[in-house]
Design an enzyme around this catalytic site. Structure first.
Site, PDB file in Angstrom:
ATOM      1  N   ASP A  11       0.821  -1.153   0.020  1.00  0.00           N
ATOM      2  CA  ASP A  11      -0.035   0.039  -0.273  1.00  0.00           C
ATOM      3  C   ASP A  11       0.986   0.904   0.163  1.00  0.00           C
ATOM      4  O   ASP A  11       1.875   1.349   0.989  1.00  0.00           O
ATOM      5  CB  ASP A  11      -0.771  -0.018   1.421  1.00  0.00           C
ATOM      6  CG  ASP A  11      -1.936  -0.940   1.186  1.00  0.00           C
ATOM      7  OD1 ASP A  11      -2.436  -1.448   0.050  1.00  0.00           O
ATOM      8  OD2 ASP A  11      -2.506  -1.634   2.361  1.00  0.00           O
ATOM      9  N   ASP A 130     -13.609  -4.947  -2.486  1.00  0.00           N
ATOM     10  CA  ASP A 130     -13.704  -5.055  -0.972  1.00  0.00           C
ATOM     11  C   ASP A 130     -14.844  -5.270  -0.425  1.00  0.00           C
ATOM     12  O   ASP A 130     -15.878  -4.607  -0.647  1.00  0.00           O
ATOM     13  CB  ASP A 130     -13.041  -3.630  -0.503  1.00  0.00           C
ATOM     14  CG  ASP A 130     -11.655  -3.177  -0.951  1.00  0.00           C
ATOM     15  OD1 ASP A 130     -11.042  -3.961  -0.885  1.00  0.00           O
ATOM     16  OD2 ASP A 130     -11.386  -1.977  -0.987  1.00  0.00           O
TER      17      ASP A 130
END
Length: 251
Positions: A11, A130
């Site tokens: 990330d 997600d």
């Protein structure tokens, strides 16, 4: 038998690798290009870079990073975060990325998946989903998990496959960062629902969790961040153990 893939996820925020729990409480995990080089040497099959601060400034930083990673690393890598057009993808692929990942932008405008797969080919289009289990139902969430949509995970997976996605990266928000294991029941159902590869994400804490997600969750690849970034699991040890459990991996 197709080999199962191990994919470290980086990330990226403002040019640095960060890691949080349930999408919050971020801490620094190092320079992404250096980490990428280390992972390639240690036996990672692929890498995923997600730009979690995908502002215009973040995008410029990301392109510079992609160019550097492409120079230094000999394994495929995927880039995602804030991608919403054919132009965005064109720049990233020309800079050296092998695949791109779209998430919120695809939910907001599903035709994007068709446009990307017809222009660049399904093989480089990953749709990241997600999802969170709410009252027993898996629902898609946006914006790093903060916005519920009411869209069913399995319906959305079928739709993106039909629109030309080559792969699905499924992150269980209930499991993300907890190190309690992957959402194997949902993964197995997802695998039965679509015919494209599924990357499991969210919940890796032990080598056993990886074994379980391949055997029980039927995942094609497993993605993790902190267990790799902070040296809790070494990829070579992980792959040896998977091989001993009759799971085909590239050593």
């Amino acid at each position: 038998m197709l080999t199962k893939r191990i994919i470290p996820c980086l990330d990226i925020k403002n040019g640095r690798t960060v890691k949080g729990i349930n999408f919050v409480n971020l801490r620094d995990a190092g320079d992404p290009v250096e980490l990428a080089k280390q992972y390639a040497v240690k036996g990672a099959d692929e890498l995923v870079f997600l730009d979690i601060s995908a502002t215009l400034e973040g995008r410029k930083t990301m392109i510079e990073m992609v160019l550097k990673v492409a120079e230094q690393v000999n394994i495929p890598f995927t880039v995602g975060g804030g991608i919403s057009s054919v132009e965005d993808v064109d720049v990233l692929l020309k800079s050296g990325a092998d695949k791109i990942s779209v998430n919120s932008s695809a939910v907001k405008r599903p035709e994007l998946v068709n446009e990307l797969s017809s222009k660049f080919g399904s093989q480089c289009v990953v749709v990241a989903i997600d999802a969170k289990q709410v009252n027993g139902q898996w629902k898609v969430h946006l914006a790093g998990g903060s916005i519920p949509t009411g869209i069913d995970l399995f319906d959305w997976a079928k739709e993106v496959e039909a629109r030309g996605a080559g792969e699905i990266l499924f992150t269980s928000m209930n499991n993300d960062g907890t190190k309690n294991g992957f959402a194997n029941e949902a993964l197995a159902k997802l695998s039965d629902t679509v015919n494209i590869p599924i990357i499991a994400s969210g919940g890796a804490g032990t080598i056993q969790h990886f074994t379980d997600t391949f055997k029980v969750g039927k995942a094609d690849a497993a993605l993790a961040a902190s267990v790799f970034h902070f040296g809790e699991i070494e990829i070579k040890d992980l792959k040896r153990e998977l091989r001993e459990n009759n799971i085909s991996v590239r050593l």
